[in-house]
Design a protein around this motif. Structure first.
Motif, mmCIF file in Angstrom:
data_model
loop_
_atom_site.group_PDB
_atom_site.id
_atom_site.type_symbol
_atom_site.label_atom_id
_atom_site.label_comp_id
_atom_site.label_asym_id
_atom_site.label_seq_id
_atom_site.Cartn_x
_atom_site.Cartn_y
_atom_site.Cartn_z
ATOM 1 N N PHE A 19 36.139 34.193 34.947
ATOM 2 C CA PHE A 19 37.558 34.455 35.752
ATOM 3 C C PHE A 19 38.318 33.017 35.561
ATOM 4 O O PHE A 19 39.380 33.008 35.138
ATOM 5 N N PRO A 20 37.597 32.099 36.058
ATOM 6 C CA PRO A 20 38.281 30.790 35.843
ATOM 7 C C PRO A 20 38.897 30.585 34.448
ATOM 8 O O PRO A 20 40.232 30.361 34.259
ATOM 9 N N GLU B 101 44.540 38.289 46.147
ATOM 10 C CA GLU B 101 45.912 38.758 45.844
ATOM 11 C C GLU B 101 46.297 40.021 46.769
ATOM 12 O O GLU B 101 47.005 39.924 47.644
ATOM 13 N N LEU C 143 37.810 34.674 43.229
ATOM 14 C CA LEU C 143 36.897 34.772 41.881
ATOM 15 C C LEU C 143 36.370 36.304 41.982
ATOM 16 O O LEU C 143 35.203 36.511 41.381
ATOM 17 N N VAL D 59 31.019 40.994 31.932
ATOM 18 C CA VAL D 59 31.212 40.291 33.086
ATOM 19 C C VAL D 59 30.133 40.378 34.200
ATOM 20 O O VAL D 59 29.446 41.594 34.277
ATOM 21 N N GLY D 60 29.438 39.222 34.530
ATOM 22 C CA GLY D 60 28.386 39.492 35.724
ATOM 23 C C GLY D 60 28.889 39.122 36.963
ATOM 24 O O GLY D 60 29.730 40.015 37.507
ATOM 25 N N ASP E 103 42.325 28.203 43.370
ATOM 26 C CA ASP E 103 42.366 29.500 42.373
ATOM 27 C C ASP E 103 41.097 29.634 41.391
ATOM 28 O O ASP E 103 40.894 30.609 40.571
ATOM 29 N N VAL E 104 40.336 28.603 41.573
ATOM 30 C CA VAL E 104 39.245 28.553 40.328
ATOM 31 C C VAL E 104 38.013 28.310 40.840
ATOM 32 O O VAL E 104 37.082 27.748 40.186
ATOM 33 N N PHE F 154 43.390 43.550 32.157
ATOM 34 C CA PHE F 154 42.306 43.959 31.491
ATOM 35 C C PHE F 154 41.892 45.421 32.416
ATOM 36 O O PHE F 154 42.456 45.642 33.438
ATOM 37 N N MET G 103 47.578 31.140 39.663
ATOM 38 C CA MET G 103 47.100 31.469 38.406
ATOM 39 C C MET G 103 46.518 32.963 38.198
ATOM 40 O O MET G 103 45.175 33.156 38.746
ATOM 41 N N ARG G 104 47.154 33.926 37.993
ATOM 42 C CA ARG G 104 46.603 35.271 38.158
ATOM 43 C C ARG G 104 45.624 35.539 36.810
ATOM 44 O O ARG G 104 46.073 34.999 35.615
ATOM 45 N N LEU G 105 44.959 36.421 36.800
ATOM 46 C CA LEU G 105 44.075 37.042 35.667
ATOM 47 C C LEU G 105 44.937 37.653 34.782
ATOM 48 O O LEU G 105 45.973 38.556 35.350
ATOM 49 N N PRO G 106 44.845 37.787 33.566
ATOM 50 C CA PRO G 106 45.381 38.373 32.423
ATOM 51 C C PRO G 106 45.132 40.056 32.712
ATOM 52 O O PRO G 106 43.942 40.047 33.163
ATOM 53 N N GLY H 40 31.332 36.741 37.264
ATOM 54 C CA GLY H 40 32.541 36.294 37.067
ATOM 55 C C GLY H 40 32.995 34.892 37.236
ATOM 56 O O GLY H 40 34.075 34.394 37.088
ATOM 57 N N MET I 98 47.585 49.322 31.816
ATOM 58 C CA MET I 98 46.379 49.061 32.483
ATOM 59 C C MET I 98 46.047 49.961 33.348
ATOM 60 O O MET I 98 46.915 50.221 34.276
ATOM 61 N N HIS J 215 45.003 30.493 50.030
ATOM 62 C CA HIS J 215 44.970 30.404 48.503
ATOM 63 C C HIS J 215 45.096 28.723 47.807
ATOM 64 O O HIS J 215 46.092 28.100 48.224
ATOM 65 N N LYS K 16 41.665 32.938 33.790
ATOM 66 C CA LYS K 16 42.997 32.446 34.577
ATOM 67 C C LYS K 16 43.856 31.414 33.630
ATOM 68 O O LYS K 16 44.981 31.221 33.517
ATOM 69 N N ARG K 17 42.746 30.536 33.156
ATOM 70 C CA ARG K 17 43.400 29.298 32.320
ATOM 71 C C ARG K 17 43.930 29.881 30.757
ATOM 72 O O ARG K 17 44.189 29.174 29.876
ATOM 73 N N ASP L 25 43.009 46.756 37.944
ATOM 74 C CA ASP L 25 41.789 46.185 37.835
ATOM 75 C C ASP L 25 41.643 44.794 37.686
ATOM 76 O O ASP L 25 40.765 44.186 38.533
ATOM 77 N N HIS L 26 42.702 43.847 37.275
ATOM 78 C CA HIS L 26 42.857 42.562 37.307
ATOM 79 C C HIS L 26 42.955 41.768 38.406
ATOM 80 O O HIS L 26 43.185 40.603 38.403
#
Ligand SMILES: Cc1cc2nc3c(=O)[nH]c(=O)nc-3n(C[C@H](O)[C@H](O)[C@H](O)COP(=O)(O)OP(=O)(O)OC[C@H]3O[C@@H](n4cnc5c(N)ncnc54)[C@H](O)[C@@H]3O)c2cc1C
Ligand code: FES
Ligand code: FES
Lengths: 332, 157
Positions: A38-39, B27, B63, A31-32, B43-44, A8, A3-6, A34, B1, B40, A42-43, B21-22
């Motif tokens: 971040f989760p 990764e 994170l 963001v402090g 992921d959360v 930004f 699940m990658r971050l979108p 995160g 980006m 991995h 990702k969702r 950045d993201h």
């Protein structure tokens, strides 16, 4: 599946003024650490275009005692620093130590904890799941899946620090591009799962101010496992007593049962001037737990949380009555 | 980006990486630096399989943004080997069979190594507390705790 971050852009200002200017852009988010944001990103619960990191701002760091004897905790202080600090009230340090895991406490911040987004079994799900089940109110849909006839969102306030900060009479210093203000932590929150705090998006939480406190305080956190898990219920109590053991002041706060920490005002008023005998504690527990209506939106059912609410309130009051304020937590 | 070139300190070496950045530290470690010892998992933030040390303290690589660690020094499981010799913890885990499928093991060992750096002879409760952020799906926790105790004892010799 990763699940990658979108995508930004990350900006890392070094002064508060600079950060306040950047955050006035509505597509930006603070963001402090995160560990909450971040989760969610990702969702795909939120997809900010710009993230304004507070990590390099010195004004947000450190813990000190000011001239008025207040404990001033920077919003950028990590939960690990807070848990280890000899300057903060013991109840704050132990509440911080009971949050998430050691790894998370090393990056998570005080500001992020106080601004923690409300949580719910229906929103904290991957995008495809939410798409399939139908988007809920907090997700831009028109139905609250927890309470389908409800016109507002019931997502849960799950911050462990907020109930403690409210019990201790804490306040927050907020800074925006056009000025700053101080607000009681109690007034910072409101019982709505979507608009769960009264802060405007352009305001940055700069510090948590805790008045000097010489009474007895406790925070009892109830969760499924003794680590990692968010609270199913949290009870914070802080009180002072006179020489005859009568209560001269108290704040009693129940966390994680609504979209904001709930102050038990009726119970507080009842307890003032009284000694904490078994009968008094029983009546105060009844007053404090009656209005609590947990929903079926986190670990374990709502009936279980409703049932455990008086149990934990009684234990918290017994603890501060007996001066045995070692914080405890129990698993179901 | 925005893309940027970072000089990343990992296991005592500096790597220049072109990244955006993201991207998370996880990764970049696995995909760009081929340091696949860092696992991995969820992921959360819930499992600890991605645990690495940042300036000696355990953090979750899933994170943490890679661009946020550019000023710090990262240690992964590969970095615990010194001069071809495994770390006391690695040997103890292998000897006692403290790894079953092994997926949680790198994270467990890094969390434990941060503990041993701070407390040379931790008691069982301290070991458990230090490992609360690391989930073992094979649930072999007793062996894991025994392995940390063994490594601590050997470290004292
Ligand atoms: C597995 C897991 C378990 C967890 N368990 C718990 C738990 O038991 N109890 C608990 O309370 N939390 C828990 N958390 C949630 C979270 O880790 C903590 O609440 C943490 O303190 C959030 O801080 P952060 O700095 O990482 O926040 P971030 O993710 O950086 O930010 C959270 C939100 O606050 C905003 N924000 C951050 N700092 C500021 C600021 N200074 N001013 C204004 N807005 C700001 C952000 O924009 C964002 O909306 C858990 C998280 C995970 C992943
Ligand atoms: S992969 Fe990072 S905590 Fe699970
Ligand atoms: S050994 Fe399999 S997850 Fe721990």
């Amino acid at each position: 599946m990763t699940m990658r971050l979108p995508p930004f852009d990350l900006v890392t200002p070094t002064t508060l003024q600079e950060a306040a200017g950047l955050i006035s852009d509505p597509t930006a988010s603070i963001v402090g650490g995160g560990t909450d944001l971040f989760p969610k990103m990702k969702r795909r619960q939120t997809t900010p275009v710009t993230l304004v990191s507070l990590a390099e701002i010195d004004a947000l760091k450190g813990i000190r005692i000011d001239d008025e004897g207040r404990c001033v905790i920077g919003a950028g202080v990590t939960l690990a620093e807070l848990a280890d600090s000899p300057l903060v009230p013991a109840v704050v340090a132990s509440a911080a130590d009971a949050i998430a895991s050691p790894q998370i406490r090393n990056t998570a911040t005080v500001g992020g904890n106080l601004c923690l987004d409300t949580r719910c079994n229906y929103i904290d799900m991957p995008e495809l799941w939410r798409e399939a089940s139908g988007h809920c109110l907090k997700d831009g849909g028109d139905t609250c899946w927890v309470a389908p006839r409800s016109d507002h969102c019931w997502a849960i306030s799950s911050t462990d620090l907020a109930p403690v900060a409210i019990a201790l009479g804490g306040s927050l210093r907020l800074v925006a591009a056009d000025g700053e203000r101080i607000i009681d932590v109690d007034d910072f929150f409101q019982n709505d799962g979507i608009d769960y705090h009264t802060k405007s998006p352009g305001e940055i939480v700069v510090e948590l101010l805790l008045p000097a406190f010489t009474g007895r305080a406790t925070y009892l956190k109830h969760r499924r496992r003794g680590s990692i898990d968010f609270p199913l219920l949290g009870v914070a109590a802080a009180a002072t007593f006179d020489d005859a053991a009568r209560c001269t002041g108290i704040r009693l706060v129940v966390g994680a049962v609504a979209s904001a920490p709930l102050r038990a005002i009726a119970a507080e008023e009842f307890l003032i001037g009284r000694e904490f005998t078994d009968d008094v504690i029983e009546e105060a527990t009844r007053l404090a737990s009656n209005p609590v209506r947990p929903q079926d939106n986190t670990d374990t059912g709502s009936r279980y949380r409703k049932w455990m609410t008086p149990v934990f309130i009684t234990r918290a009051l017994q603890e501060i009555a007996s001066d045995d304020t070692t914080n405890q937590e129990e698993e179901p | 980006m925005a893309e940027r070139v970072l000089a990343l300190r990992v296991n005592g070496e500096t790597h220049r990486v072109l990244t955006s950045d993201h991207r998370t530290l996880l990764e970049v470690l696995r995909e760009d630096l081929a340091l696949t010892g860092t696992k991995h998992g969820c992921d959360v933030g819930e499992c600890g399989a991605c645990t690495v040390l940042l300036d000696g303290r355990p953090v979750l690589a899933c994170l943490v943004l890679v661009s946020q660690v550019a000023t710090g020094s990262v240690t992964t499981i590969e970095g615990l080997v010194e001069g071809g010799k495994p770390h006391e913890l690695q040997s103890a885990f292998a000897e006692l069979g403290a790894a079953q499928c092994g997926y949680c093991t790198p994270g467990m060992i890094l969390s434990a190594s941060a503990l041993l750096d701070e407390v040379a002879q931790p008691d069982t409760d301290e070991i458990k507390a230090a490992l609360t952020g690391n989930l073992c799906r094979c649930t072999g926790y007793n062996k894991i705790i025994e392995a940390v105790e063994l490594a601590a004892d050997r470290g004292q010799l």
